[in-house]
Design an enzyme around this catalytic site. Structure first.
Site, short mmCIF file in Angstrom:
data_model
loop_
_atom_site.label_atom_id
_atom_site.label_comp_id
_atom_site.label_asym_id
_atom_site.label_seq_id
_atom_site.Cartn_x
_atom_site.Cartn_y
_atom_site.Cartn_z
N GLU A 159 -2.43 -5.36 -4.04
CA GLU A 159 -1.02 -4.91 -2.78
C GLU A 159 0.32 -5.35 -2.48
O GLU A 159 1.34 -5.10 -2.73
CB GLU A 159 -1.68 -4.05 -1.83
CG GLU A 159 -2.57 -2.39 -2.51
CD GLU A 159 -3.25 -2.26 -1.09
OE1 GLU A 159 -4.32 -1.04 -0.75
OE2 GLU A 159 -3.65 -2.82 0.38
N ASP B 266 0.67 -1.38 0.31
CA ASP B 266 0.02 -0.18 -0.02
C ASP B 266 0.67 1.39 0.12
O ASP B 266 0.64 2.40 -0.72
CB ASP B 266 -0.79 -0.02 1.41
CG ASP B 266 -2.08 1.06 1.50
OD1 ASP B 266 -2.09 1.65 0.56
OD2 ASP B 266 -1.92 1.76 2.47
#
Length: 228
Positions: free
Chosen positions: A121, A49
């Protein structure tokens, strides 16, 4: 360690050859099947992320050197949000290579937006951990493609825009009502209606309440603006 054929094909699709295949295996391993000998992808998701955010922030600054922070922020949010990550994951066939527990598999985990977004992610973090930031940046920019150049049309959140439209005309904020839910638990379809104080309304259906709310808001805002 050698990757299975399906993971080799996936690595080729994202454009990265792993020197540490165990990183990709971990990135596609969901908590529902993890064990002491098979760690899940949650820590990689946390890292990915942040890597994605840095790549996108840098790319947006380069794409528009005159944009203000106020213009860049919604573009950034549109590019890194879970829905966009899941969209990229679907394009790459990530769902087909996920390692899931039986219960998650039976409940349609390979198609769940949050699960796909998290795994995307984690894959970004796996590339970063395997070969560094430059490799991760190349992969992210390749997978996100022309989204960076076309993000402006997607950056304005329709719910926020509709609320601003209503408030500018002295109206109360729009209200959202769930009108129905159909389909199996693993693949529901929600119908949501958005209503303005002047009696105008629109309804829309989507796979999540948030998406249905956004679609309804987008439709109502478009109609109101066309009538102005």
């Amino acid at each position: 360690m050698k990757l299975a054929a399906d993971l080799q094909a996936f690595a080729a699709r994202i454009g990265h050859e792993f020197s540490k295949p165990e990183l990709l295996i971990r990135a596609v391993t969901h908590a529902s099947i993890s064990s002491a000998s098979r760690p899940d992808n949650q820590r990689l998701e946390f890292l990915g992320d942040r890597v994605l955010g840095l790549v996108m922030a840098e790319a947006l600054l380069k794409a528009d050197t005159a944009a203000s922070e106020g213009q860049l922020a919604p573009r950034f949010n549109a590019l890194v949000r879970k829905e966009t990550c899941a969209e990229v994951a679907r394009e790459m066939g990530l769902g087909e290579v996920l390692k899931l527990g039986r219960s998650e598999m039976m409940s349609g985990g390979r198609r769940k937006e949050a699960l796909l977004g998290d795994a995307m992610e984690a894959v970004i973090a796996a590339v970063y951990s395997d070969a560094g930031f430059e490799a991760a940046r190349r992969v992210v920019l390749r997978l996100w493609g022309d989204r960076i150049g076309t993000v402006e049309a997607d950056a304005r959140d329709p719910k926020t825009a509709l609320q601003e439209w209503a408030q500018a005309r002295g109206m109360a904020p729009p209200t959202y009502l769930e009108r129905g839910r159909e389909g199996p638990d693993h693949q529901p379809v929600f119908t949501v209606e958005v209503c303005l104080a002047n009696g105008e309304s629109e309804a829309a259906s989507a796979g999540t309440k948030r998406q249905a709310e956004q679609a309804a808001a987008r439709a109502l805002l478009a109609r109101m603006e066309n009538q102005s």
